[in-house]
Motif scaffolding. Structure first.
Motif, mmCIF file in Angstrom:
data_model
loop_
_atom_site.group_PDB
_atom_site.id
_atom_site.type_symbol
_atom_site.label_atom_id
_atom_site.label_comp_id
_atom_site.label_asym_id
_atom_site.label_seq_id
_atom_site.Cartn_x
_atom_site.Cartn_y
_atom_site.Cartn_z
ATOM 1 N N VAL A 90 -16.096 25.540 -22.702
ATOM 2 C CA VAL A 90 -17.152 26.473 -23.073
ATOM 3 C C VAL A 90 -16.617 27.391 -24.172
ATOM 4 O O VAL A 90 -15.504 27.902 -24.054
ATOM 5 N N VAL A 91 -17.396 27.597 -25.214
ATOM 6 C CA VAL A 91 -16.936 28.456 -26.308
ATOM 7 C C VAL A 91 -18.134 29.122 -26.982
ATOM 8 O O VAL A 91 -19.251 28.601 -26.965
ATOM 9 N N ASP A 92 -17.883 30.289 -27.545
ATOM 10 C CA ASP A 92 -18.865 31.024 -28.331
ATOM 11 C C ASP A 92 -18.671 30.659 -29.803
ATOM 12 O O ASP A 92 -17.561 30.340 -30.232
ATOM 13 N N LEU A 93 -19.741 30.685 -30.570
ATOM 14 C CA LEU A 93 -19.664 30.420 -32.007
ATOM 15 C C LEU A 93 -20.245 31.627 -32.729
ATOM 16 O O LEU A 93 -21.428 31.935 -32.591
ATOM 17 N N ASN A 94 -19.393 32.355 -33.469
ATOM 18 C CA ASN A 94 -19.852 33.585 -34.109
ATOM 19 C C ASN A 94 -19.791 33.500 -35.627
ATOM 20 O O ASN A 94 -19.064 32.686 -36.195
ATOM 21 N N CYS A 95 -20.577 34.353 -36.275
ATOM 22 C CA CYS A 95 -20.612 34.375 -37.736
ATOM 23 C C CYS A 95 -20.802 35.808 -38.220
ATOM 24 O O CYS A 95 -21.562 36.579 -37.625
ATOM 25 N N ASP A 96 -20.092 36.171 -39.291
ATOM 26 C CA ASP A 96 -20.245 37.482 -39.924
ATOM 27 C C ASP A 96 -21.536 37.476 -40.726
ATOM 28 O O ASP A 96 -21.753 36.582 -41.556
ATOM 29 N N MET A 97 -22.370 38.498 -40.505
ATOM 30 C CA MET A 97 -23.700 38.506 -41.117
ATOM 31 C C MET A 97 -24.093 39.903 -41.581
ATOM 32 O O MET A 97 -23.379 40.874 -41.359
ATOM 33 N N GLY A 98 -25.243 39.965 -42.252
ATOM 34 C CA GLY A 98 -25.746 41.252 -42.721
ATOM 35 C C GLY A 98 -24.853 41.856 -43.783
ATOM 36 O O GLY A 98 -24.758 43.079 -43.900
ATOM 37 N N GLU A 99 -24.203 41.007 -44.593
ATOM 38 C CA GLU A 99 -23.227 41.511 -45.561
ATOM 39 C C GLU A 99 -23.788 41.631 -46.973
ATOM 40 O O GLU A 99 -23.036 41.733 -47.938
ATOM 41 N N SER A 100 -25.106 41.635 -47.073
ATOM 42 C CA SER A 100 -25.733 41.961 -48.355
ATOM 43 C C SER A 100 -25.705 43.476 -48.536
ATOM 44 O O SER A 100 -25.417 44.224 -47.595
ATOM 45 N N ALA A 105 -23.679 37.073 -33.492
ATOM 46 C CA ALA A 105 -23.704 37.542 -34.878
ATOM 47 C C ALA A 105 -22.925 38.847 -34.994
ATOM 48 O O ALA A 105 -23.167 39.788 -34.233
ATOM 49 N N ASN A 106 -21.997 38.897 -35.941
ATOM 50 C CA ASN A 106 -21.240 40.115 -36.234
ATOM 51 C C ASN A 106 -21.899 40.777 -37.436
ATOM 52 O O ASN A 106 -21.808 40.265 -38.547
ATOM 53 N N ILE A 107 -22.557 41.908 -37.215
ATOM 54 C CA ILE A 107 -23.405 42.508 -38.245
ATOM 55 C C ILE A 107 -22.692 43.677 -38.917
ATOM 56 O O ILE A 107 -22.289 44.642 -38.256
ATOM 57 N N ALA A 108 -22.536 43.585 -40.243
ATOM 58 C CA ALA A 108 -21.878 44.629 -41.025
ATOM 59 C C ALA A 108 -22.587 45.966 -40.840
ATOM 60 O O ALA A 108 -23.816 46.017 -40.726
ATOM 61 N N CYS A 109 -21.797 47.023 -40.824
ATOM 62 C CA CYS A 109 -22.310 48.346 -40.454
ATOM 63 C C CYS A 109 -22.332 49.347 -41.607
ATOM 64 O O CYS A 109 -22.426 50.555 -41.386
ATOM 65 N N HIS A 163 -19.839 44.935 -36.621
ATOM 66 C CA HIS A 163 -18.761 44.399 -37.456
ATOM 67 C C HIS A 163 -18.225 45.515 -38.359
ATOM 68 O O HIS A 163 -18.461 45.514 -39.571
ATOM 69 N N PRO A 164 -17.516 46.491 -37.782
ATOM 70 C CA PRO A 164 -17.027 47.621 -38.574
ATOM 71 C C PRO A 164 -15.857 47.243 -39.477
ATOM 72 O O PRO A 164 -14.998 46.453 -39.097
#
Length: 260
Positions: A4-14, A33-37, A64-65
């Motif tokens: 079992v594994v999670d699949l994450n992605c860095d997002m909101g980086e516009s 989702a890792n969302i830029a802050c 996503h700090p």
């Protein structure tokens, strides 16, 4: 074997008029989702839109700090004290928490970005400051950190649930750290090589370093990046390959909640 594994992605980086990544397309394949802050990337409107996009796709939300370095995209080391690290992490989690709460949802996790992440992987003081910041904001949050790093140890000491993270598109050194992006062999661009590395990390708990040495590794969550030329195809290939290998892909919150 870890099945079992999670699949994450860095997002909101516009940022403002500048668009980065293919978030809406990649979201169909990931579970977190890792969302830029707003410090290394992102802005209020982008944060709001990305939270909604992730919720529409049933994807778990994470803050996503990063370092306050828009020009360098948070990938340049800074001389940061532990107190400063604590403050910027609390600040950025709080900013994203507002948008998440406003849409009736909950944050699942926190994953530091770029140089903040890499410095804390090596520096116990910074790692402890980040872990404390996460715990003080919400002790139910999961701390993502590089597998085997100071961040994971600090999170566990603080009483947080932690998710050991591995990378699908990065190479490793024999000490378990990522190869510096300043080096030409830091990134994996070959799809088959990436898939092979991912499956082995999850199924066997090992990764082959640049020094041709097998390194033991814990894979709770896999990071893919959504800003590459073939990001969507790459994400789809990773997801389908995991499924074909008999590995269940689900959010870290579900997996760690079951283990608690």
């Amino acid at each position: 074997m870890n099945n079992v594994v999670d699949l994450n992605c860095d997002m909101g980086e516009s940022f403002g008029a500048y668009q980065l990544g293919r978030d809406s397309e990649v979201l169909q394949f990931v579970t977190s989702a890792n969302i830029a802050c707003g410090f290394h990337a992102g802005d209020p409107a982008t944060m709001r839109k990305t939270v909604k996009l992730a919720l529409d796709h049933g994807v778990a939300l994470g803050a996503h700090p990063g370092l306050q370095d828009l020009v360098g995209f948070g990938r340049r080391d800074m001389d940061l004290s532990a107190q400063e690290a604590y403050d910027i992490v609390v600040y950025q989690i709080g900013a994203l928490w507002g948008f998440v709460h406003a849409q009736g949802a909950k944050l699942q996790h926190v994953k530091a970005h770029g140089s903040l992440y890499n410095m804390a992987a090596r520096n116990a003081g910074l790692a402890e400051a980040i872990a404390e910041a996460v715990y003080k904001v919400d002790p139910e949050l999961i701390l993502f950190g590089l597998a085997g790093s100071e961040l994971i140890e600090a999170g566990q000491k603080a009483g947080l649930r932690t998710a050991s993270e591995v990378f699908s598109d990065r190479t490793y050194q024999s000490d378990g750290l990522l190869t510096s992006r300043r080096l030409p062999d830091a990134l994996i661009t070959d799809e088959e090589q990436s898939v092979k590395q991912v499956i082995r990390m999850v199924a066997e708990g090992k990764v082959l370093s640049q020094q041709n040495v097998d390194v033991a590794i814990q894979a709770d969550t896999i990071c893919i990046h959504g800003d590459g030329v073939h990001a969507v195809e790459f994400a789809g290939k990773i997801r389908s390959s995991l499924t074909s290998a008999g590995i269940t892909v689900q959010s870290a919150g579900i997996t760690l909640g079951q283990q608690a």
